[in-house]
Design a protein around this motif. Structure first.
Motif, PDB file in Angstrom:
ATOM      1  N   ALA A 193      -8.423  49.390 -37.123  1.00 10.72           N
ATOM      2  CA  ALA A 193      -7.520  49.933 -37.534  1.00 10.72           C
ATOM      3  C   ALA A 193      -7.809  50.588 -38.880  1.00 10.72           C
ATOM      4  N   ARG A 194      -8.749  49.989 -39.604  1.00 12.58           N
ATOM      5  CA  ARG A 194      -9.122  50.415 -40.904  1.00 12.58           C
ATOM      6  C   ARG A 194     -10.326  51.646 -40.586  1.00 12.58           C
ATOM      7  N   LEU A 195     -10.794  52.006 -39.670  1.00  9.93           N
ATOM      8  CA  LEU A 195     -11.527  53.297 -39.432  1.00  9.93           C
ATOM      9  C   LEU A 195     -10.876  54.597 -39.888  1.00  9.93           C
ATOM     10  N   PRO A 196     -11.575  55.600 -40.458  1.00 10.25           N
ATOM     11  CA  PRO A 196     -10.891  56.836 -40.852  1.00 10.25           C
ATOM     12  C   PRO A 196     -10.257  57.410 -39.723  1.00 10.25           C
ATOM     13  N   GLN A 197     -10.998  57.511 -38.427  1.00  9.50           N
ATOM     14  CA  GLN A 197     -10.614  58.307 -37.357  1.00  9.50           C
ATOM     15  C   GLN A 197      -9.266  57.679 -36.586  1.00  9.50           C
ATOM     16  N   THR A 198      -9.208  56.259 -36.696  1.00  6.76           N
ATOM     17  CA  THR A 198      -7.977  55.661 -36.105  1.00  6.76           C
ATOM     18  C   THR A 198      -6.930  55.576 -37.264  1.00  6.76           C
ATOM     19  N   ARG A 199      -7.055  55.475 -38.243  1.00  5.71           N
ATOM     20  CA  ARG A 199      -5.938  56.097 -39.528  1.00  5.71           C
ATOM     21  C   ARG A 199      -5.551  57.314 -39.316  1.00  5.71           C
ATOM     22  N   GLN A 200      -6.371  58.275 -38.816  1.00  6.02           N
ATOM     23  CA  GLN A 200      -5.845  59.514 -38.619  1.00  6.02           C
ATOM     24  C   GLN A 200      -4.926  59.684 -37.412  1.00  6.02           C
ATOM     25  N   ALA A 201      -5.064  58.938 -36.666  1.00  7.52           N
ATOM     26  CA  ALA A 201      -4.542  58.945 -35.157  1.00  7.52           C
ATOM     27  C   ALA A 201      -3.224  58.221 -35.553  1.00  7.52           C
ATOM     28  N   ASP A 202      -3.271  57.199 -36.198  1.00 11.48           N
ATOM     29  CA  ASP A 202      -1.912  56.250 -36.389  1.00 11.48           C
ATOM     30  C   ASP A 202      -0.897  57.289 -37.148  1.00 11.48           C
ATOM     31  N   ALA A 203      -1.448  57.769 -38.301  1.00 14.48           N
ATOM     32  CA  ALA A 203      -0.821  58.672 -39.059  1.00 14.48           C
ATOM     33  C   ALA A 203      -0.255  59.732 -38.210  1.00 14.48           C
ATOM     34  N   ALA A 204      -1.135  60.392 -37.460  1.00  9.68           N
ATOM     35  CA  ALA A 204      -0.441  61.599 -36.603  1.00  9.68           C
ATOM     36  C   ALA A 204       0.773  61.157 -35.786  1.00  9.68           C
ATOM     37  N   GLY A 205       0.411  59.936 -35.286  1.00  8.96           N
ATOM     38  CA  GLY A 205       1.455  59.371 -34.358  1.00  8.96           C
ATOM     39  C   GLY A 205       2.902  59.425 -35.376  1.00  8.96           C
ATOM     40  N   ALA A 206       2.751  58.746 -36.715  1.00 11.38           N
ATOM     41  CA  ALA A 206       3.773  58.733 -37.361  1.00 11.38           C
ATOM     42  C   ALA A 206       4.540  60.027 -37.647  1.00 11.38           C
ATOM     43  N   VAL A 207       3.747  61.194 -37.938  1.00 10.43           N
ATOM     44  CA  VAL A 207       4.111  62.365 -38.188  1.00 10.43           C
ATOM     45  C   VAL A 207       4.958  62.964 -36.855  1.00 10.43           C
ATOM     46  N   ALA A 208       4.317  62.695 -35.815  1.00  7.65           N
ATOM     47  CA  ALA A 208       5.170  63.155 -34.184  1.00  7.65           C
ATOM     48  C   ALA A 208       6.332  62.251 -34.300  1.00  7.65           C
ATOM     49  N   ARG A 209       6.373  60.974 -34.591  1.00 10.64           N
ATOM     50  CA  ARG A 209       7.655  60.307 -34.501  1.00 10.64           C
ATOM     51  C   ARG A 209       8.837  60.767 -35.503  1.00 10.64           C
ATOM     52  N   ALA A 210       8.301  61.316 -36.691  1.00 13.34           N
ATOM     53  CA  ALA A 210       9.318  61.815 -37.460  1.00 13.34           C
ATOM     54  C   ALA A 210       9.806  63.217 -37.079  1.00 13.34           C
ATOM     55  N   GLY A 211       9.220  63.749 -36.339  1.00 16.28           N
ATOM     56  CA  GLY A 211       9.409  65.132 -35.586  1.00 16.28           C
ATOM     57  C   GLY A 211      10.482  64.748 -34.611  1.00 16.28           C
ATOM     58  N   VAL A 212      10.304  63.621 -34.051  1.00 19.75           N
ATOM     59  CA  VAL A 212      11.230  63.519 -32.956  1.00 19.75           C
ATOM     60  C   VAL A 212      12.608  63.337 -33.699  1.00 19.75           C
ATOM     61  N   ASP A 213      12.683  62.448 -34.907  1.00 23.01           N
ATOM     62  CA  ASP A 213      13.783  62.143 -35.575  1.00 23.01           C
ATOM     63  C   ASP A 213      14.609  63.554 -36.303  1.00 23.01           C
ATOM     64  N   LEU A 214      13.766  64.435 -36.563  1.00 22.69           N
ATOM     65  CA  LEU A 214      13.993  65.789 -37.046  1.00 22.69           C
ATOM     66  C   LEU A 214      14.481  66.449 -36.241  1.00 22.69           C
TER      67      LEU A 214
END
Length: 499
Positions: free
Chosen positions: A304-325
């Motif tokens: 979870a602390r790896l940069p690549q997984t952090r990017q993937a998790d954050a990209a998921g958060a962006v996508a979920r915010a897009g759903v709410d939008l």
């Protein structure tokens, strides 16, 4: 990267030398002695890639801070200078007829309201007024027209406060925070890549130096052998063919050394350019830890602390915010508004001194299909979640594979000690036997080649170990502990045996 360098040897040195220019002879630049820690610190301050990643991270965080206040009111001030003209037209025809009829009715009733003695007088007066009325009403126009021209200075203050956005504002804010996390993860990944590149170049210079030193030792040894053979030929002990054989071997060793020296110059230039100094002399040698590392499982679990997984998790958060939008487009929006005129004495007749109110807006029909937009946002969120899971799986696979490479390199390096000692002893024995006439030139040359191979393999495997260790620590999110492994290593190759 590790697999590509695992077979590091003279052939690779030749390829590198073909694409690099040697350092110009007579250069006045002096070597700057630099440990790996010092090189790492310098890279942090000189790398344009790291600086760019830091700036991108700052920009993303500032963007997130900028949209954190979207719930605040928007207050604006404006000033207008207006010149205008207004024309008014009023139709009086109907009013004239009504006034004429009402006047005649009034006059006709006057004689009946006075005493009989005065009725004749009143009738005469009414008759005269009645005769004058058409002329009086004719003087009144059928239409009244009025034109007005003026100029106005209009300073106002307006305010709008969002009351309900249908979830759009929190979705935007969450998306901006997730984008900032993506930028931070990218910056961390950039630092890891820069550190891995430094390890490759810093210790690659050490490996190139070791190969050049080994090639020089082989060339010097064959120089001595050629000198001995020539003396033996002069004494009639060996045939001239053996001298020619020694000459060919010596010339081959000379060419090998020149290629290795050029390759070393190229590797040194790479390190100098990376650290932005004229010349660098690394003082932290290749290293190996003789005892095994902790079990491979101890390096997993921190994905979870790896940069690549952090990017993937954050990209998921962006996508979920897009759903709410996307969902917010189905909902109404409410807002409060107000305006105040700062120059009420010079306002237009139709303008209020101030106005305040609340409003609701709902999109009945949009030119963008909201259902398809919501479905697309949901698909993006699902893809982001799948990418996050894949990133974790890939990190675990890379960690276990790198651990295997480290262990393989460690075992191979430990075997080089006995191989190097045996090769050295074999050469010594073959040289003595050759001088005594009990061994052939071919045996001596083979023993020298075996010794050169053992020296080369020792440096190459140590380099492979260092790269594999860096890959393991990077895959497990522990690259910042690489310096601790250097300090804890019990085997360090010398850095003073340089060409």
């Amino acid at each position: 990267m590790i697999g590509g360098w695992a077979g590091f040897g003279m052939a690779r040195a030749t390829i590198i030398a073909a694409s690099l220019m040697p350092i110009a002879a007579g250069a006045a630049a002096q070597d700057v002695a630099m440990t790996f820690d010092a090189a790492s610190r310098r890279l942090e301050t000189t790398s344009p890639a790291l600086a760019a990643a830091d700036h991108a991270e700052d920009a993303a965080r500032e963007t997130a801070a900028a949209v954190a206040t979207l719930r605040r009111p928007v207050v604006t001030a404006s000033a207008q200078y207006i010149a205008y003209q207004k024309t008014l037209a009023v139709d009086l025809t109907g009013q004239k007829e009504d006034a004429r009829d009402a006047t005649q009715d009034f006059l006709s009733g006057i004689p009946m309201t006075v005493p009989p003695a005065f009725q004749q007088i009143a009738s005469d007066i009414v008759g005269r007024i009645g005769q004058a009325l058409p002329g009086l009403f004719t003087a009144i126009p059928d239409q009244l027209s009025y034109r007005y021209r003026d100029d106005v200075f209009r300073p106002t203050v307006q305010g709008v406060l969002p009351l309900y956005s249908g979830g759009a504002i929190p979705a935007i804010q969450r998306g901006a925070r997730a984008a900032a996390e993506i930028a931070a993860a990218r910056a961390a990944q950039g630092r890891d890549l820069a550190q891995l590149n430094l390890i490759r170049v810093y210790f690659g210079e050490q490996a190139a130096a070791a190969l050049a030193a080994s090639a020089r030792e082989s060339r010097d040894a064959l120089d001595r052998l050629l000198s001995d053979v020539r003396k033996m030929e002069a004494a009639g002990v060996v045939a001239h063919a053996r001298t020619l054989e020694a000459q060919v071997a010596r010339d081959t060793a000379e060419r090998t050394w020149q290629r290795a020296a050029i390759a070393h110059d190229g590797a040194r230039d790479d390190l100098a350019r990376l650290l932005e100094v004229d010349r660098v002399r690394p003082t932290t040698g290749l290293f190996v830890v003789s005892h095994p590392l902790a079990p491979a499982g101890s390096f997993t679990g921190g994905e979870a602390r790896l940069p690549q997984t952090r990017q993937a998790d954050a990209a998921g958060a962006v996508a979920r915010a897009g759903v709410d939008l996307a969902r917010s487009r189905y909902r109404p929006q409410a807002f409060a508004f107000g305006e105040y005129n700062l120059n009420r004495s010079n306002a237009l007749p139709t303008e209020p001194d101030w106005v305040a109110g609340v409003g609701v807006r709902y999109t009945l029909l949009s030119n963008v299909d909201r259902r398809h937009a919501l479905n697309a946002a949901k698909a993006n969120a699902a893809a982001a979640d799948d990418a996050a899971r894949e990133a974790r799986k890939s990190a675990i696979t890379a960690t276990l594979r790198a651990w295997d490479l480290v262990e393989s390199a460690r075992r191979a390096f430990l075997l080089t000690d006995s191989s190097l000692a045996a090769a050295q002893e074999n050469l010594r024995v073959q040289e003595i036997a050759f001088r005594e006439g009990e061994a052939t030139m071919t045996a001596v040359l083979a023993a020298e080649a075996a010794l050169a191979t053992a020296r080369t393999q020792r440096a190459a495997i140590a380099y492979e170990y260092d790269l594999a260790l860096a890959a393991l620590l990077s895959a497990s999110g522990q690259l910042d502990t690489f310096a601790d492994h250097i300090a804890g290593a019990d085997i360090h190759l010398p850095t003073d045996a340089r060409p």
